[in-house]
Write a protein that holds these residues in place. Structure first.
Motif, PDB file in Angstrom:
ATOM      1  N   LEU A 181       0.827  -1.208   0.000  1.00 52.65           N
ATOM      2  CA  LEU A 181       0.000   0.000   0.000  1.00 52.65           C
ATOM      3  C   LEU A 181       0.863   1.261   0.000  1.00 52.65           C
ATOM      4  CD1 LEU A 181      -2.844  -1.123   2.414  1.00 52.65           C
ATOM      5  CD2 LEU A 181      -2.825  -1.136  -0.093  1.00 52.65           C
ATOM      6  N   LEU A 182       1.958   1.246   0.736  1.00 49.00           N
ATOM      7  CA  LEU A 182       2.867   2.395   0.721  1.00 49.00           C
ATOM      8  C   LEU A 182       3.512   2.557  -0.656  1.00 49.00           C
ATOM      9  CD1 LEU A 182       4.636   1.944   4.181  1.00 49.00           C
ATOM     10  CD2 LEU A 182       2.807   3.545   3.611  1.00 49.00           C
ATOM     11  N   VAL A 183       3.911   1.455  -1.247  1.00 51.89           N
ATOM     12  CA  VAL A 183       4.520   1.480  -2.580  1.00 51.89           C
ATOM     13  C   VAL A 183       3.520   1.972  -3.624  1.00 51.89           C
ATOM     14  CG1 VAL A 183       5.350  -0.057  -4.421  1.00 51.89           C
ATOM     15  CG2 VAL A 183       6.359  -0.182  -2.137  1.00 51.89           C
ATOM     16  N   GLU A 184       2.260   1.607  -3.466  1.00 55.37           N
ATOM     17  CA  GLU A 184       1.236   2.065  -4.417  1.00 55.37           C
ATOM     18  C   GLU A 184       1.118   3.581  -4.416  1.00 55.37           C
ATOM     19  OE1 GLU A 184      -0.641   0.902  -6.905  1.00 55.37           O
ATOM     20  OE2 GLU A 184       0.469  -0.958  -6.692  1.00 55.37           O
ATOM     21  N   VAL A 185       1.245   4.202  -3.261  1.00 50.89           N
ATOM     22  CA  VAL A 185       1.233   5.670  -3.210  1.00 50.89           C
ATOM     23  C   VAL A 185       2.472   6.204  -3.915  1.00 50.89           C
ATOM     24  CG1 VAL A 185       1.284   7.702  -1.718  1.00 50.89           C
ATOM     25  CG2 VAL A 185      -0.125   5.746  -1.093  1.00 50.89           C
ATOM     26  N   MET A 186       3.605   5.575  -3.674  1.00 46.49           N
ATOM     27  CA  MET A 186       4.855   5.997  -4.302  1.00 46.49           C
ATOM     28  C   MET A 186       4.758   5.874  -5.828  1.00 46.49           C
ATOM     29  SD  MET A 186       8.650   4.441  -3.433  1.00 46.49           S
ATOM     30  CE  MET A 186       8.371   2.837  -4.166  1.00 46.49           C
ATOM     31  N   VAL A 205       4.042   9.330   2.677  1.00 41.87           N
ATOM     32  CA  VAL A 205       4.686   9.023   1.400  1.00 41.87           C
ATOM     33  C   VAL A 205       4.200  10.004   0.332  1.00 41.87           C
ATOM     34  CG1 VAL A 205       4.959   7.293  -0.430  1.00 41.87           C
ATOM     35  CG2 VAL A 205       5.029   6.593   1.993  1.00 41.87           C
ATOM     36  N   ALA A 206       2.902  10.269   0.320  1.00 43.72           N
ATOM     37  CA  ALA A 206       2.341  11.179  -0.687  1.00 43.72           C
ATOM     38  C   ALA A 206       2.928  12.581  -0.567  1.00 43.72           C
ATOM     39  CB  ALA A 206       0.820  11.235  -0.558  1.00 43.72           C
ATOM     40  N   TYR A 207       3.172  13.044   0.659  1.00 42.98           N
ATOM     41  CA  TYR A 207       3.707  14.394   0.869  1.00 42.98           C
ATOM     42  C   TYR A 207       5.238  14.446   0.861  1.00 42.98           C
ATOM     43  CZ  TYR A 207      -0.833  16.438   2.014  1.00 42.98           C
ATOM     44  OH  TYR A 207      -2.118  16.913   1.949  1.00 42.98           O
ATOM     45  N   ALA A 208       5.900  13.313   0.778  1.00 39.60           N
ATOM     46  CA  ALA A 208       7.369  13.269   0.902  1.00 39.60           C
ATOM     47  C   ALA A 208       8.082  14.107  -0.141  1.00 39.60           C
ATOM     48  CB  ALA A 208       7.859  11.827   0.837  1.00 39.60           C
ATOM     49  N   ASP A 209       7.559  14.130  -1.357  1.00 44.33           N
ATOM     50  CA  ASP A 209       8.248  14.880  -2.428  1.00 44.33           C
ATOM     51  C   ASP A 209       7.785  16.326  -2.523  1.00 44.33           C
ATOM     52  OD1 ASP A 209       5.724  14.538  -3.501  1.00 44.33           O
ATOM     53  OD2 ASP A 209       6.408  13.555  -5.337  1.00 44.33           O
ATOM     54  N   GLY A 210       6.920  16.745  -1.591  1.00 44.94           N
ATOM     55  CA  GLY A 210       6.466  18.127  -1.571  1.00 44.94           C
ATOM     56  C   GLY A 210       5.300  18.420  -2.495  1.00 44.94           C
ATOM     57  N   HIS A 211       4.815  17.407  -3.203  1.00 38.05           N
ATOM     58  CA  HIS A 211       3.701  17.592  -4.143  1.00 38.05           C
ATOM     59  C   HIS A 211       2.673  16.492  -3.943  1.00 38.05           C
ATOM     60  CE1 HIS A 211       6.236  20.429  -6.302  1.00 38.05           C
ATOM     61  NE2 HIS A 211       7.182  19.508  -6.307  1.00 38.05           N
ATOM     62  N   LEU A 212       1.435  16.883  -3.727  1.00 41.55           N
ATOM     63  CA  LEU A 212       0.356  15.915  -3.631  1.00 41.55           C
ATOM     64  C   LEU A 212      -0.319  15.826  -5.000  1.00 41.55           C
ATOM     65  CD1 LEU A 212      -1.386  13.998  -1.972  1.00 41.55           C
ATOM     66  CD2 LEU A 212      -2.811  15.962  -1.346  1.00 41.55           C
ATOM     67  N   GLU A 213      -0.172  14.689  -5.630  1.00 37.86           N
ATOM     68  CA  GLU A 213      -0.749  14.472  -6.956  1.00 37.86           C
ATOM     69  C   GLU A 213      -2.157  13.898  -6.820  1.00 37.86           C
ATOM     70  OE1 GLU A 213       0.778  15.287  -9.788  1.00 37.86           O
ATOM     71  OE2 GLU A 213       2.637  15.883  -8.794  1.00 37.86           O
ATOM     72  N   ALA A 214      -2.983  14.144  -7.815  1.00 37.99           N
ATOM     73  CA  ALA A 214      -4.365  13.652  -7.808  1.00 37.99           C
ATOM     74  C   ALA A 214      -4.416  12.132  -7.729  1.00 37.99           C
ATOM     75  CB  ALA A 214      -5.105  14.141  -9.050  1.00 37.99           C
ATOM     76  N   HIS A 215      -3.498  11.461  -8.417  1.00 38.09           N
ATOM     77  CA  HIS A 215      -3.485   9.994  -8.387  1.00 38.09           C
ATOM     78  C   HIS A 215      -3.123   9.465  -6.998  1.00 38.09           C
ATOM     79  CE1 HIS A 215      -4.234   9.503 -12.616  1.00 38.09           C
ATOM     80  NE2 HIS A 215      -3.207  10.267 -12.924  1.00 38.09           N
ATOM     81  N   GLU A 216      -2.231  10.161  -6.306  1.00 38.24           N
ATOM     82  CA  GLU A 216      -1.886   9.769  -4.939  1.00 38.24           C
ATOM     83  C   GLU A 216      -3.109   9.915  -4.035  1.00 38.24           C
ATOM     84  OE1 GLU A 216       2.819  10.991  -4.605  1.00 38.24           O
ATOM     85  OE2 GLU A 216       1.312  12.592  -4.523  1.00 38.24           O
ATOM     86  N   GLN A 217      -3.782  11.036  -4.162  1.00 34.80           N
ATOM     87  CA  GLN A 217      -4.961  11.283  -3.343  1.00 34.80           C
ATOM     88  C   GLN A 217      -6.050  10.253  -3.633  1.00 34.80           C
ATOM     89  OE1 GLN A 217      -5.828  15.374  -2.986  1.00 34.80           O
ATOM     90  NE2 GLN A 217      -7.729  15.053  -1.900  1.00 34.80           N
TER      91      GLN A 217
END
Length: 154
Positions: free
Chosen positions: A35-40, A112-124
């Motif tokens: 599940l963590l990898v899927e967000v990544m 994980v979603a916020y780690a790169d500083g950008h929340l993408e729609a697919h992550e959300q």
């Protein structure tokens, strides 16, 4: 033919019920890691900070050595590529974790979603789907998101 199908299902069920605690722990670790990898994997590219976050979260959550975490992440990436949905992973978590523990998984996913500083729609979207499958109430889902965002400095 029906007899052979029944034997197959019976053997699978027997293996499931005979799983050792160590096997159960490894399946729980893999389901969480997937599940963590899927967000990544949800956005266009895998950022090193996202991967480092996945590694850190898994290492802390399961008290694993660095080499064991690396192997777990590799297995999770392969499982995520081969999976058609999240159901098998979320079912295991639903059967194993209480609500507080499931919220910790969701919050880790937000990290994980916020780690790169950008929340993408697919992550959300991935997070929303997983939280729904884990039966996490919407308010708790939003609170986990806000805690992760604040921890990321956002």
């Amino acid at each position: 033919m029906l007899r052979s199908l029944k034997q197959l299902f019976d053997s699978v069920l027997a293996e499931t019920h005979q799983a050792s605690p160590a096997d159960s722990a490894r399946r729980l670790q893999l389901a969480t890691a997937v599940l963590l990898v899927e967000v990544m994997r949800a956005d266009d590219h895998i950022d090193t900070t996202e991967r480092e976050t996945v590694m850190r979260v898994l290492q802390q959550r399961f008290d694993l050595r660095e080499d064991a975490v690396s192997l777990l992440v590799e297995r999770a990436q392969a499982s995520a590529r081969d999976a058609t949905d999240f159901f098998a992973f979320t079912t295991l978590l639903n059967d194993t974790l209480d609500m507080g523990q499931k919220l910790q998984v969701v919050e880790a996913m937000w990290q994980v979603a916020y780690a790169d500083g950008h929340l993408e729609a697919h992550e959300q979207h991935t997070l929303w789907r997983v939280a729904d499958l884990l039966h996490v109430p919407h308010g708790a889902y939003i609170n986990a998101k806000m805690r992760a965002k604040a921890a990321a400095g956002g």
